[in-house]
Design a protein around this motif. Structure first.
Motif, PDB file in Angstrom:
ATOM      1  N   ALA A  39       0.839  -1.202   0.000  1.00  9.84           N
ATOM      2  CA  ALA A  39       0.000   0.000   0.000  1.00  9.84           C
ATOM      3  C   ALA A  39       0.872   1.250   0.000  1.00  9.84           C
ATOM      4  CB  ALA A  39      -0.929  -0.015   1.211  1.00  9.84           C
ATOM      5  N   GLU A  58       9.721   3.504   7.061  1.00 10.50           N
ATOM      6  CA  GLU A  58       9.461   2.082   7.315  1.00 10.50           C
ATOM      7  C   GLU A  58      10.235   1.652   8.563  1.00 10.50           C
ATOM      8  OE1 GLU A  58       7.670  -0.693   6.295  1.00 10.50           O
ATOM      9  OE2 GLU A  58       8.881  -1.622   7.874  1.00 10.50           O
ATOM     10  N   GLY A  59       9.499   1.084   9.513  1.00 12.65           N
ATOM     11  CA  GLY A  59      10.112   0.701  10.785  1.00 12.65           C
ATOM     12  C   GLY A  59      11.121  -0.429  10.664  1.00 12.65           C
ATOM     13  N   SER A  67       3.446  -8.065   2.797  1.00 11.18           N
ATOM     14  CA  SER A  67       3.707  -7.704   1.398  1.00 11.18           C
ATOM     15  C   SER A  67       4.907  -8.406   0.792  1.00 11.18           C
ATOM     16  CB  SER A  67       3.900  -6.189   1.284  1.00 11.18           C
ATOM     17  OG  SER A  67       2.728  -5.539   1.678  1.00 11.18           O
ATOM     18  N   LEU A  71       1.224 -15.239  -1.370  1.00 13.91           N
ATOM     19  CA  LEU A  71       1.245 -16.231  -2.449  1.00 13.91           C
ATOM     20  C   LEU A  71       1.216 -15.606  -3.839  1.00 13.91           C
ATOM     21  CD1 LEU A  71       0.978 -18.397  -0.267  1.00 13.91           C
ATOM     22  CD2 LEU A  71      -0.452 -19.646  -1.857  1.00 13.91           C
ATOM     23  N   THR A  73      -1.203 -14.082  -5.627  1.00 13.26           N
ATOM     24  CA  THR A  73      -2.366 -14.161  -6.520  1.00 13.26           C
ATOM     25  C   THR A  73      -3.049 -12.808  -6.605  1.00 13.26           C
ATOM     26  OG1 THR A  73      -2.693 -16.408  -5.805  1.00 13.26           O
ATOM     27  CG2 THR A  73      -4.541 -15.380  -6.943  1.00 13.26           C
ATOM     28  N   VAL A 208       7.960   5.162  13.028  1.00 12.63           N
ATOM     29  CA  VAL A 208       7.282   6.404  13.412  1.00 12.63           C
ATOM     30  C   VAL A 208       6.753   6.197  14.822  1.00 12.63           C
ATOM     31  CG1 VAL A 208       5.260   7.826  12.929  1.00 12.63           C
ATOM     32  CG2 VAL A 208       6.705   7.007  11.047  1.00 12.63           C
ATOM     33  N   ASN A 237      -0.746  -1.089   8.257  1.00 11.55           N
ATOM     34  CA  ASN A 237      -1.460  -2.341   8.488  1.00 11.55           C
ATOM     35  C   ASN A 237      -1.609  -2.565   9.993  1.00 11.55           C
ATOM     36  OD1 ASN A 237      -2.656  -4.837   8.022  1.00 11.55           O
ATOM     37  ND2 ASN A 237      -0.837  -5.816   7.216  1.00 11.55           N
ATOM     38  N   GLN A 286      -4.938 -22.378   0.044  1.00  7.89           N
ATOM     39  CA  GLN A 286      -4.594 -21.674  -1.196  1.00  7.89           C
ATOM     40  C   GLN A 286      -3.246 -22.239  -1.634  1.00  7.89           C
ATOM     41  OE1 GLN A 286      -4.148 -17.420  -0.784  1.00  7.89           O
ATOM     42  NE2 GLN A 286      -3.517 -17.163  -2.892  1.00  7.89           N
ATOM     43  N   GLY A 363      -6.671  -7.407   4.333  1.00  9.81           N
ATOM     44  CA  GLY A 363      -7.000  -8.809   4.580  1.00  9.81           C
ATOM     45  C   GLY A 363      -6.196  -9.761   3.715  1.00  9.81           C
ATOM     46  N   ARG A 364      -6.852 -10.878   3.372  1.00 10.60           N
ATOM     47  CA  ARG A 364      -6.155 -11.951   2.640  1.00 10.60           C
ATOM     48  C   ARG A 364      -6.082 -11.660   1.152  1.00 10.60           C
ATOM     49  NH1 ARG A 364     -10.025 -14.248   5.975  1.00 10.60           N
ATOM     50  NH2 ARG A 364      -9.158 -15.258   7.821  1.00 10.60           N
ATOM     51  N   GLY A 366      -4.991  -8.784  -0.655  1.00 11.31           N
ATOM     52  CA  GLY A 366      -4.445  -7.441  -0.552  1.00 11.31           C
ATOM     53  C   GLY A 366      -3.689  -6.927  -1.762  1.00 11.31           C
ATOM     54  N   LEU A 367      -3.472  -7.763  -2.769  1.00  9.62           N
ATOM     55  CA  LEU A 367      -2.626  -7.268  -3.860  1.00  9.62           C
ATOM     56  C   LEU A 367      -3.363  -6.272  -4.736  1.00  9.62           C
ATOM     57  CD1 LEU A 367      -1.027  -9.922  -2.950  1.00  9.62           C
ATOM     58  CD2 LEU A 367       0.106  -9.581  -5.121  1.00  9.62           C
TER      59      LEU A 367
HETATM   60  C1  FAD Z   1       0.802 -16.140   3.732  1.00 14.43           C
HETATM   61  C2  FAD Z   1       0.065 -15.023   3.041  1.00 14.43           C
HETATM   62  C3  FAD Z   1      -0.414 -15.219   1.766  1.00 14.43           C
HETATM   63  C4  FAD Z   1      -1.095 -14.189   1.118  1.00 14.43           C
HETATM   64  N1  FAD Z   1      -1.466 -14.392  -0.173  1.00 14.43           N
HETATM   65  C5  FAD Z   1      -2.096 -13.392  -0.826  1.00 14.43           C
HETATM   66  C6  FAD Z   1      -2.447 -13.566  -2.195  1.00 14.43           C
HETATM   67  O1  FAD Z   1      -2.144 -14.587  -2.822  1.00 14.43           O
HETATM   68  N2  FAD Z   1      -3.102 -12.553  -2.819  1.00 14.43           N
HETATM   69  C7  FAD Z   1      -3.441 -11.390  -2.173  1.00 14.43           C
HETATM   70  O2  FAD Z   1      -4.049 -10.517  -2.790  1.00 14.43           O
HETATM   71  N3  FAD Z   1      -3.076 -11.179  -0.876  1.00 14.43           N
HETATM   72  C8  FAD Z   1      -2.415 -12.145  -0.197  1.00 14.43           C
HETATM   73  N4  FAD Z   1      -2.038 -11.943   1.096  1.00 14.43           N
HETATM   74  C9  FAD Z   1      -2.413 -10.656   1.758  1.00 14.43           C
HETATM   75  C10 FAD Z   1      -1.456  -9.516   1.376  1.00 14.43           C
HETATM   76  O3  FAD Z   1      -0.129  -9.962   1.484  1.00 14.43           O
HETATM   77  C11 FAD Z   1      -1.677  -8.310   2.305  1.00 14.43           C
HETATM   78  O4  FAD Z   1      -3.032  -7.938   2.303  1.00 14.43           O
HETATM   79  C12 FAD Z   1      -0.872  -7.087   1.851  1.00 14.43           C
HETATM   80  O5  FAD Z   1       0.466  -7.424   1.653  1.00 14.43           O
HETATM   81  C13 FAD Z   1      -0.977  -5.967   2.897  1.00 14.43           C
HETATM   82  O6  FAD Z   1      -0.108  -4.908   2.515  1.00 14.43           O
HETATM   83  P1  FAD Z   1       0.082  -3.628   3.423  1.00 14.43           P
HETATM   84  O7  FAD Z   1       0.980  -2.708   2.689  1.00 14.43           O
HETATM   85  O8  FAD Z   1      -1.233  -3.127   3.857  1.00 14.43           O
HETATM   86  O9  FAD Z   1       0.732  -4.154   4.795  1.00 14.43           O
HETATM   87  P2  FAD Z   1       2.172  -4.712   5.199  1.00 14.43           P
HETATM   88  O10 FAD Z   1       2.772  -5.545   4.162  1.00 14.43           O
HETATM   89  O11 FAD Z   1       1.981  -5.328   6.545  1.00 14.43           O
HETATM   90  O12 FAD Z   1       3.065  -3.416   5.343  1.00 14.43           O
HETATM   91  C14 FAD Z   1       2.959  -2.525   6.446  1.00 14.43           C
HETATM   92  C15 FAD Z   1       4.337  -1.940   6.710  1.00 14.43           C
HETATM   93  O13 FAD Z   1       4.213  -0.824   7.583  1.00 14.43           O
HETATM   94  C16 FAD Z   1       5.301  -0.814   8.469  1.00 14.43           C
HETATM   95  N5  FAD Z   1       4.908  -0.045   9.663  1.00 14.43           N
HETATM   96  C17 FAD Z   1       3.833  -0.281  10.461  1.00 14.43           C
HETATM   97  N6  FAD Z   1       3.794   0.628  11.456  1.00 14.43           N
HETATM   98  C18 FAD Z   1       4.861   1.433  11.297  1.00 14.43           C
HETATM   99  C19 FAD Z   1       5.356   2.554  12.041  1.00 14.43           C
HETATM  100  N7  FAD Z   1       4.755   2.996  13.146  1.00 14.43           N
HETATM  101  N8  FAD Z   1       6.480   3.156  11.593  1.00 14.43           N
HETATM  102  C20 FAD Z   1       7.106   2.725  10.468  1.00 14.43           C
HETATM  103  N9  FAD Z   1       6.689   1.661   9.746  1.00 14.43           N
HETATM  104  C21 FAD Z   1       5.575   1.019  10.157  1.00 14.43           C
HETATM  105  C22 FAD Z   1       5.544  -2.303   8.765  1.00 14.43           C
HETATM  106  O14 FAD Z   1       6.868  -2.514   9.225  1.00 14.43           O
HETATM  107  C23 FAD Z   1       5.267  -2.939   7.399  1.00 14.43           C
HETATM  108  O15 FAD Z   1       6.434  -3.098   6.634  1.00 14.43           O
HETATM  109  C24 FAD Z   1      -1.332 -12.940   1.774  1.00 14.43           C
HETATM  110  C25 FAD Z   1      -0.843 -12.744   3.053  1.00 14.43           C
HETATM  111  C26 FAD Z   1      -0.139 -13.762   3.685  1.00 14.43           C
HETATM  112  C27 FAD Z   1       0.421 -13.516   5.052  1.00 14.43           C
END
Ligand code: FAD
Length: 490
Positions: A39, A58-59, A67, A71, A73, A208, A237, A286, A363-364, A366-367
């Protein structure tokens, strides 16, 4: 732990090894983004391309969270089923929301392929399979998706599903030919590289610790520097924590774990012919084939942070249950990450107060949705695109804190348990039907050989007395045309 792995097969790419730069000096930017997951990096790339000055804080490191450990997808849609989406916001808005999720999917495709990200391991198609014999429900979903939501889908009959996946666990399927797969780590690091190239600055090891969103220039404090920005976008997240605890508490964190097998050789292709992703309609398993002959499989979940390695044998057993013909599958690698679930099943996208934005709770699935949210937020800040307001009906709802986690865990267990029970029942019914068909065929054959066309013998309905056994010798075949024990034809 989130986002750690054991012996990562995909963890040694050059991008991941890059030296990390921590923010150690005060900085002023247009947009500050908290979190370098999918995101945060999508917001950064889009906003930098539109000309804004960007700092991503990024922490840990790029792709540390889910992320970098998913998997891969990519398909349209949300955690909330499409019929519930229509019930909640009406058909018109549901269509627009769905179209936005498709834009997110297209954006990932364009970014991954047109930008020629190295080693992205692109593969087409996803198949959602049913654990129960639910042909009718499937047909109605197909109609909704294709006619109302303009999504390319195909319905697969049981035979087709089972010719691609050699298991009796699955029944019908919905095939999404336009869905696709990418390598998770390559994509998140590719995205970071593109964002840097567009001018965004990404600071790792920079948590942060507090935010002051009042005033025109908002303030951010990190352990070694301060930052001022006109806009702050929260993309942390479930990990966001202290800077806005009330926001974190609107997400139920669920840790999902996945494994990659050792190479399985030809036996894998004999059992799984389908080359895209497969997921069951209960959201439990999955999987997909990677590197030609390895199986990547996600299944177990917890509502607490556990070491992924602990789940290696659980995943191994699960593979064996679904595909007994594969035998024992040796596991090479286990990884996991935390996904943030919202109470209503829709992501959090929009402006919380002037200049303070959120893109989280994917959620699950998220891409596609994180890409969609990233584009919406960046374009809203810089172009005044107001489409994020379509998410307004889905407010921030407290996820229940620790009690919510316990409830989430119990509901998860119950869902899995009831899905397993429904699956057992569906397979039992299927076997019973098969036996009945075989019995009828045998009876028909016996009758044919005996030169008669007697209808199959039926049990009386429950509650009705069984006909008395004939005491006399059985009547001549010609007298049995109205059923055994029934009145004779004369
Ligand atoms: C095993 C598994 C399989 C999956 N398979 C799929 C799939 O096939 N298809 C699909 O669409 N989705 C899938 N997902 C879901 C998808 O991966 C997530 O929904 C998506 O990656 C979320 O992205 P994000 O950027 O919101 O969060 P994150 O990837 O969690 O990134 C958040 C980032 O913010 C940073 N952060 C948080 N707070 C702070 C702070 N205070 N200061 C600085 N940095 C901070 C964290 O360190 C982290 O790096 C899967 C998830 C898992 C675990």
């Amino acid at each position: 732990m989130s986002g750690t792995s054991t012996s990562m097969t995909n963890g040694n790419d050059a991008a991941a090894q890059q030296p990390r730069s921590r923010l150690s000096f005060d900085l002023d930017v247009d947009i500050a983004i908290v979190g370098a997951g999918l995101a945060g990096l999508t917001v950064a790339l889009e906003a930098a391309r539109l000309g804004a000055s960007i700092a991503v804080l990024e922490g840990r490191h790029v792709g540390w969270g889910a992320s970098g450990h998913h998997l891969g997808t990519v398909m349209p849609g949300f955690g909330l089923p499409v019929s519930d989406l229509v019930d909640r916001v009406g058909l018109e808005d549901a269509r627009e929301l769905w179209a936005l999720s498709k834009e997110g999917v297209d954006h990932v495709r364009t970014t991954a392929t047109e930008e020629a990200m190295p080693g992205i391991a692109f593969s087409e198609g996803a198949l959602e399979v049913s654990n129960v014999d639910a042909g009718e429900a499937l047909i109605s979903r197909l109609q909704v998706l294709s006619s109302d939501f303009d999504t390319e889908v195909e319905g697969w009959q049981v035979d087709r599903v089972r010719s691609e996946l050699r298991t009796d666990r699955y029944f019908h399927g919905i095939h999404y030919p336009k869905a696709f797969q990418i390598d998770s780590r390559k994509y998140v690091h590719g995205l970071a590289a593109l964002a840097r190239r567009a001018g965004a600055r990404i600071f790792e090891d920079t948590p942060v610790v507090s935010i002051d969103p009042s005033g025109i220039r908002k303030r951010i404090v990190t352990p070694s520097a301060r930052l001022r920005a006109s806009h702050i976008v929260l993309c942390g997240n479930v990990h966001l924590g202290a800077p806005l605890r009330r926001l974190s508490e609107t997400l139920l964190p669920v840790w999902r774990y996945a494994a990659v097998s050792e190479p399985l050789g030809e036996r894998l292709g004999e059992v799984i012919a389908f080359r895209g992703s497969v997921m069951d309609s209960d959201g439990i398993d999955q999987f997909r084939i990677v590197d030609g002959d390895r199986l990547m499989w996600a299944s177990p979940e917890t509502t607490w942070d556990a070491r992924p390695k602990r789940f290696a044998s659980a995943i191994q057993r699960r593979i064996n249950t679904v595909f007994p013909r594969l035998g024992r599958v040796a596991i090479a690698d286990v990884f996991g990450g935390a996904v943030g679930l919202t109470v209503h099943g829709m992501p959090q996208v929009g402006q919380l107060r002037k200049g303070l934005w959120v893109a989280s709770g994917f959620g699950r699935q998220g891409l596609g949705t994180s890409a969609m949210a990233g584009l919406l937020v960046a374009r809203s800040i810089l172009w005044g695109d107001e489409r994020w307001r379509l998410f307004s009906p889905f407010e921030l709802v407290w996820a229940g804190g620790p009690t919510g986690r316990v409830a989430g865990h119990l509901i998860g267990k119950w869902t899995r348990g009831s899905s397993a029970a429904a699956g057992v029942l569906a397979r039992y019914r299927e076997r019973a039907r098969l036996k009945e068909r075989q019995r009828e065929a045998r009876l028909a054959e016996a009758n044919r050989q005996a030169g008669t066309r007697a209808p199959p013998r039926r049990r009386p309905p429950p509650g009705q007395p069984r006909p008395a056994r004939p005491q006399a010798p059985p009547p001549e075949p010609a007298a049995t045309t109205e059923g055994e024990g029934g009145p004779s034809s004369h």
